[in-house]
Design an enzyme around this catalytic site. Sequence first.
Site: not given
Length: 317
Positions: A148, A253
Amino acid sequence: MKNVKSITVTTSLIFVLAFAACKKSGTQNSSPDEQTVALSAGRGVPLVPASGALLGHYYGNGTITETDARIGRRPAIHLTYYSWTDHWSKSIPTKQDLAEGRIPLINWEPYNVKFKDIVSGKYDTQIRLQADEAKAIGRQFFLDFAAEMNGDEAWGDHNPDLYVKTFRHIHDIFIARGATNAVWVWCPNNADEPGTPAVMQYYPGNAYVDWVGADGYNWGTSDSDDEWETFYQVFEDIYSKISVTGKPMMIGEMASDEIGGDKAKWISQIVPTLKEKFPAIKAVVWFDVVKERHWQINSSQTTLNAYRAMAKNPYFN
């Protein structure tokens, strides 16, 4: 997701089951070595399944025994989180995953370290040790470093050039030390942080990445600034951007909230969407925990029923 490690320490230390990989004959209880061969057969990239996709899980909502009883099967991948200095190759979760046939997905989070110091060689002794420890386990595993980076985690302060240099520096040390069993995952957020460089500017390059990925969530409508998104809508944009790499893709995720729509329907659309829209996605990992939202798979009975049905779909088997 931010600050996940704080909720990982307890839940990820409890292991009491074995993952059984499917043999070519369709029977179960293959050995870990047979599992790796089966997943990699006929493919140029390690751990790619021969067909369909791998199902993974973050166990933040109970023990592995309790969770797998809810799911009705044993996921192939186990997601865990570690800080910069952790010896994750020697951790109890990693050792037990490898012993019991699960594939570790190590999310390595470089909190409180400056990327310029990594690139300068300040931490080379530590990185070499971690590489040696990784090599010593002798089995393939997923290594997701600084995920991320294009989101609010902002690894390297949203400096793509510095991020790429850091990723390559660590990768090169692992290769030089012979830790070729690390399967490198580059996993951005599904959306760029506003006003920051575009996601592909952070890409280290095909020579440094084995799998590409994305983390993404349906945040529901608990916050007035959010709106309900289908599974397809969550990943549509990032899929089109990162699939150009030609690498197998992983959802590192994912989860959905209950508020604002039908979570059970959201889950039921995952497999059809993978088949029809996202064929390059070869693994998905559910973030099973109550955190910013009710991400857990049993947030309602209808949600759990939908998840159990999805997990048993032949696409994940």
